[in-house]
Design a protein around this motif. Structure first.
Motif, PDB file in Angstrom:
ATOM      1  N   ASP A   7       0.840  -1.185   0.000  1.00 25.17           N
ATOM      2  CA  ASP A   7       0.000   0.000   0.000  1.00 25.17           C
ATOM      3  C   ASP A   7       0.885   1.249   0.000  1.00 25.17           C
ATOM      4  N   ARG A   8       0.272   2.386   0.092  1.00 24.38           N
ATOM      5  CA  ARG A   8       1.001   3.648   0.006  1.00 24.38           C
ATOM      6  C   ARG A   8       1.947   3.862   1.179  1.00 24.38           C
ATOM      7  N   GLU A   9       1.663   3.206   2.304  1.00 24.34           N
ATOM      8  CA  GLU A   9       2.502   3.344   3.488  1.00 24.34           C
ATOM      9  C   GLU A   9       3.561   2.265   3.593  1.00 24.34           C
ATOM     10  N   GLY A  10       3.622   1.347   2.641  1.00 20.84           N
ATOM     11  CA  GLY A  10       4.650   0.318   2.656  1.00 20.84           C
ATOM     12  C   GLY A  10       4.226  -0.987   3.291  1.00 20.84           C
ATOM     13  N   GLN A  11       2.955  -1.149   3.650  1.00 22.50           N
ATOM     14  CA  GLN A  11       2.479  -2.397   4.228  1.00 22.50           C
ATOM     15  C   GLN A  11       2.092  -3.375   3.125  1.00 22.50           C
ATOM     16  N   GLU A  12       2.449  -4.645   3.313  1.00 24.26           N
ATOM     17  CA  GLU A  12       2.172  -5.657   2.298  1.00 24.26           C
ATOM     18  C   GLU A  12       0.690  -5.990   2.256  1.00 24.26           C
ATOM     19  N   GLU A  13       0.134  -5.994   1.053  1.00 24.31           N
ATOM     20  CA  GLU A  13      -1.277  -6.317   0.859  1.00 24.31           C
ATOM     21  C   GLU A  13      -1.459  -7.666   0.172  1.00 24.31           C
ATOM     22  N   ILE A  14      -0.734  -7.906  -0.911  1.00 23.47           N
ATOM     23  CA  ILE A  14      -0.918  -9.115  -1.705  1.00 23.47           C
ATOM     24  C   ILE A  14       0.448  -9.678  -2.062  1.00 23.47           C
ATOM     25  N   GLN A  15       0.550 -10.994  -1.950  1.00 22.89           N
ATOM     26  CA  GLN A  15       1.738 -11.697  -2.437  1.00 22.89           C
ATOM     27  C   GLN A  15       1.310 -12.707  -3.491  1.00 22.89           C
ATOM     28  N   PHE A  16       2.096 -12.797  -4.558  1.00 20.58           N
ATOM     29  CA  PHE A  16       1.738 -13.663  -5.676  1.00 20.58           C
ATOM     30  C   PHE A  16       2.224 -15.080  -5.407  1.00 20.58           C
ATOM     31  N   VAL A  17       1.571 -16.032  -6.066  1.00 17.11           N
ATOM     32  CA  VAL A  17       1.867 -17.442  -5.849  1.00 17.11           C
ATOM     33  C   VAL A  17       3.160 -17.814  -6.573  1.00 17.11           C
ATOM     34  N   ARG A  18       3.807 -18.824  -6.064  1.00 12.09           N
ATOM     35  CA  ARG A  18       5.029 -19.351  -6.675  1.00 12.09           C
ATOM     36  C   ARG A  18       4.656 -20.483  -7.627  1.00 12.09           C
ATOM     37  N   GLY A  19       5.256 -20.479  -8.813  1.00 16.97           N
ATOM     38  CA  GLY A  19       4.982 -21.514  -9.796  1.00 16.97           C
ATOM     39  C   GLY A  19       5.738 -22.803  -9.523  1.00 16.97           C
ATOM     40  N   ASP A  20       5.326 -23.849 -10.220  1.00 16.16           N
ATOM     41  CA  ASP A  20       5.969 -25.158 -10.088  1.00 16.16           C
ATOM     42  C   ASP A  20       7.189 -25.199 -11.005  1.00 16.16           C
ATOM     43  N   MET A  21       8.371 -25.276 -10.417  1.00 10.83           N
ATOM     44  CA  MET A  21       9.599 -25.215 -11.191  1.00 10.83           C
ATOM     45  C   MET A  21       9.832 -26.471 -12.020  1.00 10.83           C
ATOM     46  N   TYR A  22       9.113 -27.548 -11.764  1.00  8.64           N
ATOM     47  CA  TYR A  22       9.293 -28.782 -12.509  1.00  8.64           C
ATOM     48  C   TYR A  22       8.383 -28.871 -13.729  1.00  8.64           C
ATOM     49  N   VAL A  23       7.544 -27.869 -13.938  1.00  6.90           N
ATOM     50  CA  VAL A  23       6.663 -27.834 -15.106  1.00  6.90           C
ATOM     51  C   VAL A  23       7.343 -27.013 -16.188  1.00  6.90           C
ATOM     52  N   THR A  24       7.610 -27.608 -17.312  1.00  2.00           N
ATOM     53  CA  THR A  24       8.299 -26.917 -18.402  1.00  2.00           C
ATOM     54  C   THR A  24       7.384 -25.982 -19.169  1.00  2.00           C
ATOM     55  N   ASP A  25       6.115 -26.336 -19.300  1.00  2.00           N
ATOM     56  CA  ASP A  25       5.152 -25.486 -19.992  1.00  2.00           C
ATOM     57  C   ASP A  25       4.661 -24.418 -19.008  1.00  2.00           C
ATOM     58  N   GLN A  26       5.045 -23.169 -19.245  1.00  2.00           N
ATOM     59  CA  GLN A  26       4.709 -22.105 -18.308  1.00  2.00           C
ATOM     60  C   GLN A  26       3.221 -21.800 -18.266  1.00  2.00           C
ATOM     61  N   SER A  27       2.492 -22.160 -19.300  1.00  2.00           N
ATOM     62  CA  SER A  27       1.055 -21.914 -19.286  1.00  2.00           C
ATOM     63  C   SER A  27       0.318 -22.880 -18.368  1.00  2.00           C
ATOM     64  N   LYS A  28       0.990 -23.929 -17.893  1.00  2.00           N
ATOM     65  CA  LYS A  28       0.355 -24.921 -17.034  1.00  2.00           C
ATOM     66  C   LYS A  28       0.599 -24.655 -15.548  1.00  2.00           C
ATOM     67  N   THR A  29       1.366 -23.649 -15.213  1.00  2.00           N
ATOM     68  CA  THR A  29       1.614 -23.324 -13.817  1.00  2.00           C
ATOM     69  C   THR A  29       1.058 -21.940 -13.515  1.00  2.00           C
ATOM     70  N   SER A  30       0.744 -21.689 -12.254  1.00  2.00           N
ATOM     71  CA  SER A  30       0.001 -20.486 -11.874  1.00  2.00           C
ATOM     72  C   SER A  30       0.886 -19.350 -11.418  1.00  2.00           C
ATOM     73  N   GLY A  31       2.210 -19.463 -11.511  1.00  2.00           N
ATOM     74  CA  GLY A  31       3.102 -18.394 -11.090  1.00  2.00           C
ATOM     75  C   GLY A  31       4.450 -18.500 -11.776  1.00  2.00           C
ATOM     76  N   HIS A  32       5.291 -17.527 -11.508  1.00  2.84           N
ATOM     77  CA  HIS A  32       6.624 -17.526 -12.105  1.00  2.84           C
ATOM     78  C   HIS A  32       7.500 -18.585 -11.453  1.00  2.84           C
ATOM     79  N   THR A  33       8.423 -19.116 -12.235  1.00  3.61           N
ATOM     80  CA  THR A  33       9.360 -20.126 -11.740  1.00  3.61           C
ATOM     81  C   THR A  33      10.799 -19.643 -11.776  1.00  3.61           C
ATOM     82  N   ALA A  34      11.044 -18.413 -12.210  1.00  2.00           N
ATOM     83  CA  ALA A  34      12.392 -17.827 -12.232  1.00  2.00           C
ATOM     84  C   ALA A  34      12.289 -16.384 -11.755  1.00  2.00           C
ATOM     85  N   ALA A  35      13.435 -15.740 -11.646  1.00  4.89           N
ATOM     86  CA  ALA A  35      13.492 -14.391 -11.089  1.00  4.89           C
ATOM     87  C   ALA A  35      12.659 -13.412 -11.915  1.00  4.89           C
ATOM     88  N   VAL A  36      11.979 -12.506 -11.227  1.00  2.82           N
ATOM     89  CA  VAL A  36      11.186 -11.465 -11.880  1.00  2.82           C
ATOM     90  C   VAL A  36      12.128 -10.394 -12.415  1.00  2.82           C
TER      91      VAL A  36
END
Length: 739
Positions: free
Chosen positions: A323-352
């Motif tokens: 938020d505007r004051e620096g408090q965390e509101e939402i964290q995104f999910v981590r993807g499955d690093m063993y899935v090669t097809d990125q469209s089949k996992t719900s989050g990133h598997t490497a550095a943003v």
């Protein structure tokens, strides 16, 4: 008694390693130190403390009992430096402090000395708000009939006048009588008419007065005239000093749409929040420091279109929304690093690598990663274990159809498309509304073979797209609607090298001028790499492909990394490799922003504070600095938790401590989970409960109940079902044994 005092002072000078020929008497000229706020300190015996009358130098430091020029700053030592005359020349000597002494941006060696001349700038430690300028002027005491006290007791320096009255009132007395005389003199000064001074903004003229070199002054005047001609807001600068003890490079910078706040992320894994309304000319510090994710520094951040939230991408796989004051509101999910097809996992598997906010939709954000995917997230969408799941995935491919890392990302100002830069050197334009997994337009090898595209920036109307590569010294400008394999350049900005892979560019309001931070290494001196930093402005022409260099603003040995041109404020924000940040503005063309702290003077000490500070014990805080209130209410406390307390709080936080899910307790079911079981037992219990209980029943009977109306007999036994065994082998053996 007098001889004893002289010997003690001589010993004190010997401890400071001051030459015997040093003195403070220089009658031909008037030598003084002038601060940025206008305070003048005369180099002479009249500036010495009453206890240092026989001293041969002017001592600069933090300790009140020994320092003639006292600077209250964390980087100032108790005895930091000494100033004196040697052979009719002004000399400054460093006394071996940790943070040293800097003369004209060049640091003195430890315990080293240097001659000073008119116009030299002296910085003790890192106290940027106490920058001193040497002034050497003809002595005008004869024209004033030798009355120097009248000149020093003018309305410009009321505090110096009050301090001299207090010292004269206590002269010749001691103990209780001396304190009563000083208090009486102080109370008498309260009856004097107050003197009000209007704060003066720093102007181009005040900056030119500091630079006395005619050649340098002529160049600065030419730069000011060019800046005025092309409407460039660079005539003034506000420096935001680094708050970390090391040279942590600025890697992320974002300004809210209204221009009231901005955030800076650096390689010390911290994200600092700044508010212009809480700054003044002597204080430019952040009001909050947060760590988005432990052990990962921010690489990109962006405010929402309403300015109430901020998305931060770090070197980890999970971006966060604050938020505007620096408090965390939402964290995104981590993807499955063993899935090669990125469209089949719900989050990133490497550095943003990059993040951006939709220009109009306050709940839509884009993130890019080294896993070769760009993901669209709806902040009010589906969650999994209290973490946001992405809404749509765009798999980025290279020319050969292989997965490639995404290194740059930016939304079109209209929000109808977004541009992607890849490590293979291509620029791809995607339409977020289409369901196809292919980009709308693609430009192959934008900067040449093997050169990644590390920065993409649209102008304000989206008709121009600027690209930059960390392995190239040129910036290209393209027409985003005509991007293809055979597209032509709109403009080329040559001579723009950079030593940082996250260096970007910025357009002005009408898209005719491009601002580019550059840095290059020159040579090595004593094993230290010399870096030259510049902020270059190019004029984009409609007819010529090669852009014209309008202005090159030198930042010295400070290497710029990230630039943001805020169009509402008309101010340029620049992040640097040493951790500091610069805000360029103009008094006439800019509005708000850096003008607010530049017009607010810092808090000045009155005569009572001066008296109490002078009588404070050595090393104490006196009445200045932090006021500790240990028994106040929690809402009024201003305390920063120490490292041990922070770790203790982190251990109690399940998110930061990464604590696994605890088993539920109690007799009742919570969310369909029985008490005293964990998640694995809950899944096993649910799977068993769905099966049919067959304990205590004949297996054949249990199986034959599914054969009603069906035939499982092969063709050879059709019509002869009696040949099938009616009893099991165990039953036949039991019958034969009975017989």
């Amino acid at each position: 008694m007098k001889d004893t005092e002289e010997r003690s002072e001589a010993v004190q000078d010997d401890d400071l390693d001051i030459p015997n020929s040093a003195c403070l008497d220089y009658t031909d000229q008037r030598v003084s130190l002038v601060t940025t706020s206008g305070t003048r300190i005369t180099i002479g015996c009249e500036s010495l403390l009453s206890s240092n009358r026989n001293q041969r130098c002017l001592l600069v430091g933090r300790q009140a009992s020994t320092s003639d020029v006292r600077i209250q700053h964390g980087t100032i030592s108790r005895k930091h430096a000494a100033i004196f005359f040697l052979d009719r020349s002004l000399v400054v000597k460093d006394l071996g402090g940790k943070h040293g002494t800097t003369i004209n941006d060049a640091r003195l060696p430890c315990n080293g000395s240097a001659f000073l001349k008119d116009g030299d700038r002296i910085l003790f430690g890192n106290a940027n708000e106490h920058l001193f300028v040497v002034r050497i002027e003809p002595d005008e005491s004869d024209a004033n009939d030798g009355d120097t006290s009248t000149k020093q007791s003018s309305s410009n320096y009321p505090q110096r006048h009050d301090q001299k009255l207090l010292e004269l009132a206590g002269a010749g007395l001691s103990g209780r009588d001396k304190r009563q005389a000083e208090i009486s003199a102080m109370m008498a000064t309260l009856d004097n008419a107050p003197v009000y001074q209007k704060p003066v903004l720093p102007t181009e003229q005040s900056f030119d007065n500091v630079v006395q070199d005619p050649q340098v002054q002529d160049e600065s005047q030419k730069m000011a005239s060019r800046a005025k001609k092309y409407q460039l807001p660079i005539t003034n600068v506000l420096k935001i000093p680094s708050e970390s003890g090391r040279r942590n490079s600025v890697t992320a910078l974002a300004v809210d749409p209204m221009g009231a706040r901005f955030v800076i992320g650096s390689t010390d894994n911290h994200l600092r929040f700044y508010d212009f309304a809480g700054m003044n000319r002597g204080r430019q510090t952040s009001f909050r420091t947060v760590t988005p994710e432990e052990g990962h520094w921010p690489v990109s951040c962006a405010f929402s279109n309403t300015g109430d939230r901020l998305i931060v991408g770090t070197t980890s796989v999970q971006p966060v929304v604050l938020d505007r004051e620096g408090q965390e509101e939402i964290q995104f999910v981590r993807g499955d690093m063993y899935v090669t097809d990125q469209s089949k996992t719900s989050g990133h598997t490497a550095a943003v690598t990059a993040v951006d906010w939709h220009p109009f939709e306050r709940n839509n954000v884009l993130t890019a990663s080294a896993d070769g995917s760009v993901r669209l997230w709806k902040l009010n969408g589906r969650t999994q274990f209290k973490k946001l799941v992405c809404d749509k995935v765009y798999s980025v491919k290279s020319l050969r159809g292989q997965r490639t890392s995404v290194t740059a990302l930016c939304f079109h100002p209209s929000g109808r498309e977004f541009a992607v830069g890849t490590s293979c050197g291509s620029i791809q334009i995607w339409n977020p509304q289409r369901a196809s997994g292919r980009p709308e337009r693609t430009l192959i090898l934008a900067h040449g073979d093997g050169k990644p595209v590390t920065s993409l920036t649209y102008n304000i109307d989206g008709t121009q797209l600027a690209s930059r590569s960390s392995e190239d010294d040129q910036v290209y400008v393209w027409d985003p609607m005509k991007v293809s394999r055979s597209s032509d350049l709109l403009a080329t900005c040559a001579g723009a090298p950079s030593l940082h892979e996250h260096a970007n560019v910025a357009f002005n309001q009408d898209g005719t001028i491009l601002c580019i931070p550059t840095s290059e290494s020159r040579s090595q001196t004593e094993g230290i790499l010399q870096i030259e930093g510049k902020l270059q402005f190019y004029k984009l022409s409609d007819t010529a492909t090669k852009s014209k260099l309008l202005l090159s603003y030198s930042t010295g040995d400070i290497s710029p990394t990230i630039v943001k041109w805020h169009h509402k404020l008309n101010q340029i924000f620049l992040g640097c490799a040493d951790g500091c940040s610069l805000v360029f503005y103009d008094l006439k063309m800019s509005t708000n922003g850096a003008l607010i702290p530049s017009s607010k003077a810092g808090k000045t000490d009155d005569s009572l504070s001066i008296l109490l500070n002078s009588r404070a014990p050595s090393g104490s805080a006196g009445v200045s600095g932090e006021i500790v209130t240990p028994f106040s209410l929690p809402m009024y406390r201003d305390e920063q938790p120490n490292e041990s307390k922070r770790r203790r709080l982190d251990r109690k936080d399940p998110l930061r401590s990464k604590e696994p899910e605890r088993p539920a307790t109690g007799k009742h079911k919570i969310g369909g989970q029985t008490g005293g079981s964990n998640f694995a037992m809950f899944v096993a219990d649910q799977s068993v409960s769905k099966t049919k209980p067959i304990a205590g029943r004949d297996p054949r009977e249990a199986l034959f109940q599914y054969s009603e109306g069906k035939s499982f007999i092969g063709g050879a036994y059709q019509g002869n079902e009696s040949k099938l065994a009616e009893k099991t082998a165990e039953e036949d053996l039991a019958r034969k044994g009975d017989t």
